[in-house]
Design an enzyme around this catalytic site. Structure first.
Site, PDB file in Angstrom:
ATOM      1  N   TYR A   1      -1.467  -1.236  10.529  1.00  0.00           N
ATOM      2  CA  TYR A   1      -1.623  -1.488   9.080  1.00  0.00           C
ATOM      3  C   TYR A   1      -0.386  -0.972   8.329  1.00  0.00           C
ATOM      4  O   TYR A   1       0.191  -1.673   7.496  1.00  0.00           O
ATOM      5  CB  TYR A   1      -2.894  -0.803   8.573  1.00  0.00           C
ATOM      6  CG  TYR A   1      -3.146  -1.004   7.093  1.00  0.00           C
ATOM      7  CD1 TYR A   1      -3.501  -2.264   6.603  1.00  0.00           C
ATOM      8  CD2 TYR A   1      -3.014   0.049   6.187  1.00  0.00           C
ATOM      9  CE1 TYR A   1      -3.722  -2.462   5.244  1.00  0.00           C
ATOM     10  CE2 TYR A   1      -3.231  -0.141   4.838  1.00  0.00           C
ATOM     11  CZ  TYR A   1      -3.585  -1.396   4.372  1.00  0.00           C
ATOM     12  OH  TYR A   1      -3.789  -1.588   3.029  1.00  0.00           O
TER      13      TYR A   1
ATOM     14  N   SER B   1       0.885  -1.181   0.000  1.00  0.00           N
ATOM     15  CA  SER B   1       0.000   0.000   0.000  1.00  0.00           C
ATOM     16  C   SER B   1       0.914   1.221   0.000  1.00  0.00           C
ATOM     17  O   SER B   1       2.084   1.120   0.417  1.00  0.00           O
ATOM     18  CB  SER B   1      -0.851   0.001   1.274  1.00  0.00           C
ATOM     19  OG  SER B   1      -1.337   1.302   1.546  1.00  0.00           O
TER      20      SER B   1
HETATM   21  N1  LIG Z   1      -8.587  -0.608  -0.906  1.00  0.00           N
HETATM   22  C1  LIG Z   1      -7.510   0.147  -0.762  1.00  0.00           C
HETATM   23  O1  LIG Z   1      -7.580   1.402  -0.729  1.00  0.00           O
HETATM   24  C2  LIG Z   1      -6.143  -0.485  -0.688  1.00  0.00           C
HETATM   25  C3  LIG Z   1      -5.034   0.355  -0.858  1.00  0.00           C
HETATM   26  C4  LIG Z   1      -3.761  -0.205  -0.787  1.00  0.00           C
HETATM   27  C5  LIG Z   1      -3.609  -1.561  -0.556  1.00  0.00           C
HETATM   28  N2  LIG Z   1      -4.714  -2.352  -0.375  1.00  0.00           N
HETATM   29  C6  LIG Z   1      -4.483  -3.785  -0.135  1.00  0.00           C
HETATM   30  O2  LIG Z   1      -5.101  -4.528  -1.160  1.00  0.00           O
HETATM   31  C7  LIG Z   1      -5.392  -5.845  -0.682  1.00  0.00           C
HETATM   32  C8  LIG Z   1      -6.813  -6.203  -1.060  1.00  0.00           C
HETATM   33  O3  LIG Z   1      -7.708  -5.331  -0.377  1.00  0.00           O
HETATM   34  P1  LIG Z   1      -9.033  -4.779  -1.054  1.00  0.00           P
HETATM   35  O4  LIG Z   1      -8.930  -3.314  -1.084  1.00  0.00           O
HETATM   36  O5  LIG Z   1      -9.334  -5.497  -2.304  1.00  0.00           O
HETATM   37  O6  LIG Z   1     -10.092  -5.116   0.097  1.00  0.00           O
HETATM   38  P2  LIG Z   1     -11.238  -6.231   0.209  1.00  0.00           P
HETATM   39  O7  LIG Z   1     -12.247  -6.065  -0.870  1.00  0.00           O
HETATM   40  O8  LIG Z   1     -11.681  -6.171   1.622  1.00  0.00           O
HETATM   41  O9  LIG Z   1     -10.460  -7.596  -0.058  1.00  0.00           O
HETATM   42  C9  LIG Z   1      -9.643  -8.208   0.905  1.00  0.00           C
HETATM   43  C10 LIG Z   1      -9.486  -9.653   0.473  1.00  0.00           C
HETATM   44  O10 LIG Z   1      -8.564 -10.299   1.364  1.00  0.00           O
HETATM   45  C11 LIG Z   1      -9.178 -11.476   1.854  1.00  0.00           C
HETATM   46  N3  LIG Z   1      -8.629 -11.788   3.165  1.00  0.00           N
HETATM   47  C12 LIG Z   1      -8.495 -10.969   4.235  1.00  0.00           C
HETATM   48  N4  LIG Z   1      -7.914 -11.624   5.243  1.00  0.00           N
HETATM   49  C13 LIG Z   1      -7.679 -12.883   4.802  1.00  0.00           C
HETATM   50  C14 LIG Z   1      -7.102 -14.034   5.386  1.00  0.00           C
HETATM   51  N5  LIG Z   1      -6.645 -14.038   6.642  1.00  0.00           N
HETATM   52  N6  LIG Z   1      -7.011 -15.172   4.645  1.00  0.00           N
HETATM   53  C15 LIG Z   1      -7.466 -15.192   3.369  1.00  0.00           C
HETATM   54  N7  LIG Z   1      -8.028 -14.133   2.765  1.00  0.00           N
HETATM   55  C16 LIG Z   1      -8.128 -12.993   3.477  1.00  0.00           C
HETATM   56  C17 LIG Z   1     -10.673 -11.190   1.863  1.00  0.00           C
HETATM   57  O11 LIG Z   1     -11.415 -12.386   1.750  1.00  0.00           O
HETATM   58  P3  LIG Z   1     -12.232 -13.101   2.915  1.00  0.00           P
HETATM   59  O12 LIG Z   1     -12.777 -12.042   3.818  1.00  0.00           O
HETATM   60  O13 LIG Z   1     -13.277 -13.864   2.171  1.00  0.00           O
HETATM   61  O14 LIG Z   1     -11.228 -13.997   3.569  1.00  0.00           O
HETATM   62  C18 LIG Z   1     -10.791 -10.417   0.543  1.00  0.00           C
HETATM   63  O15 LIG Z   1     -10.863 -11.307  -0.540  1.00  0.00           O
HETATM   64  C19 LIG Z   1      -5.132  -5.817   0.829  1.00  0.00           C
HETATM   65  O16 LIG Z   1      -3.872  -6.400   1.085  1.00  0.00           O
HETATM   66  C20 LIG Z   1      -5.094  -4.329   1.146  1.00  0.00           C
HETATM   67  O17 LIG Z   1      -4.288  -4.048   2.266  1.00  0.00           O
HETATM   68  C21 LIG Z   1      -5.975  -1.848  -0.444  1.00  0.00           C
END
Ligand SMILES: NC(=O)c1ccc[n+]([C@@H]2O[C@H](COP(=O)([O-])OP(=O)(O)OC[C@H]3O[C@@H](n4cnc5c(N)ncnc54)[C@H](OP(=O)(O)O)[C@@H]3O)[C@@H](O)[C@H]2O)c1
Length: 260
Positions: free
Chosen positions: A155, A142
Site C-alpha cells: 500500500y 496518503s
Molecule cells: N481512509 C483512510 O484513512 C485513507 C487515508 C489516506 C488515503 N486514503 C485513500 O483514499 C481513497 C479512498 O478511500 P476511502 O478511505 O474513502 O475508502 P473506501 O470507503 O473503502 O472507498 C474506496 C473507494 O474506492 C473504490 N474502489 C476500490 N477499488 C476500485 C477499483 N478497482 N475500481 C473502481 N473503484 C474502486 C471503492 O468502490 P467499489 O468497492 O464499489 O469499487 C470505493 O468507492 C483510497 O485511494 C485510499 O487509499 C484513505
C-alpha cells in the site's frame, strides 16, 4: 476555477472520501461522472448529490484497474460533458500485514486499483484536457505516500508511486494548461478499515478531506497533506519525522498548503 457547471469525474465514488467529494462538488453546482464497482452504492451517492443540487450525475460501473473500464468511464463522461475540468483519482484499497503473507492476487489488485487505475484514467482523460488546454488532475495518495508504514508495504509503495507520478507529470504537463495535485490524507473514517473503525484525535472525517479536495480543484496546489485541525498539537510528536519530510518536500515544491 468556477465549479458551477464544471465537469468533474471521480473514481471510487461509491463510499468514503470519493462519495463525500461527489456530494461536495454537487453542492457547488458541478456536473458529475462517478464510477466504482458497486453500482447500487453509486446510485445511493447519486441520490445524495441530486438532493443537494446536482443537475447531472452520470454513473458507470467500472474497475479502474482494467484499462478498458477506465477508458469507457472517461468516454461516457465525455459523451455527456464534452470536456473534463476536474479528474479526481480516488479509487483505492488497502491491505495490512507482513509482506510475505500478502496473497499474490491481493498484491495485483491493490497495485491495479491504486496505481494502474490512476494511470489508465489519466491517459484516457489527457487528450481532451490538452485540447481544451485546461483541467485539474487530483490524485488521492496518503500520508504513507510520504513516509511508508510497516505492515503496509505494498500500500505504501503504491502511494509513493502516486507521489512520483504527480511530480513527473507536473514537469511533462508544464505549459499545457493542465494542473496536477497530489493529496495525502491521514487516517480518515471510512469503510477502508472494514470492521476496525479508526478512532483517536488523528482521525478525520471523509467530508473534511472532500472539502480540501474541492478547495484544491478551485485553486490547485501541488502536494497537500490533510490531517485534522484538532490534532495540531499531537501531530509533531506523533508524526515528527513524517512531517519534517513532508514539509521539506512541500517547501521544495513551492506552493505549500499544510493543514494540521
Ligand atoms: N481512509 C483512510 O484513512 C485513507 C487515508 C489516506 C488515503 N486514503 C485513500 O483514499 C481513497 C479512498 O478511500 P476511502 O478511505 O474513502 O475508502 P473506501 O470507503 O473503502 O472507498 C474506496 C473507494 O474506492 C473504490 N474502489 C476500490 N477499488 C476500485 C477499483 N478497482 N475500481 C473502481 N473503484 C474502486 C471503492 O468502490 P467499489 O468497492 O464499489 O469499487 C470505493 O468507492 C483510497 O485511494 C485510499 O487509499 C484513505
Amino acid at each position: 476555477m468556477k465549479l458551477r457547471g464544471a465537469a468533474v469525474i471521480i473514481t471510487g465514488a461509491s463510499s468514503g472520501i470519493g462519495a463525500a467529494t461527489a456530494v461536495r462538488f454537487a453542492r457547488e453546482g458541478a456536473r458529475l461522472a462517478l464510477c466504482a464497482r458497486r453500482f447500487d452504492r453509486l446510485q445511493q451517492v447519486a441520490e445524495r448529490c441530486r438532493a443537494v443540487g446536482a443537475t447531472e450525475v452520470v454513473l458507470r460501473k467500472a474497475d479502474v484497474g482494467r484499462p478498458s473500464d477506465a477508458r469507457a468511464f472517461v468516454n461516457v463522461a465525455l459523451q455527456h460533458f464534452e470536456r473534463i475540468d476536474v479528474l479526481v483519482n480516488n479509487a483505492g484499497r488497502g491491505w495490512r500485514g507482513p509482506l510475505q503473507q500478502m496473497p499474490q492476487e491481493e498484491v495485483t489488485e491493490l497495485v491495479s486499483s491504486n496505481l494502474l487505475g490512476c494511470i489508465w484514467t489519466i491517459q484516457a482523460a489527457l487528450p481532451i484536457m490538452f485540447e481544451t488546454r485546461s483541467g485539474v488532475i487530483i490524485n488521492v495518495a496518503s500520508v504513507v505516500g510520504f513516509r511508508a508504514a510497516p505492515y503496509s508495504a505494498v500500500y505504501s509503495a503504491s502511494k509513493h508511486a502516486l507521489a512520483g507520478l504527480g511530480h513527473a507529470l507536473r514537469g511533462e504537463l508544464s505549459g499545457s494548461g493542465v494542473k496536477v495535485c497530489t493529496v495525502y490524507p491521514g487516517t480518515t473514517d471510512t469503510e477502508f478499515f472494514g470492521d476496525h473503525k479508526p478512532d483517536g484525535p488523528l482521525v478525520q472525517s471523509a467530508d473534511s478531506v472532500a472539502k480540501s479536495i474541492v478547495r484544491n480543484a478551485r485553486r490547485p496546489r501541488r502536494d497537500v497533506i490533510m490531517l485534522p485541525y484538532r490534532a495540531g498539537h499531537l501531530a509533531e510528536p506523533l508524526l515528527g519525522g513524517l512531517l519534517d519530510h513532508a514539509l521539506g518536500e512541500m517547501r521544495r515544491n513551492h506552493h505549500p498548503e499544510y493543514r494540521v
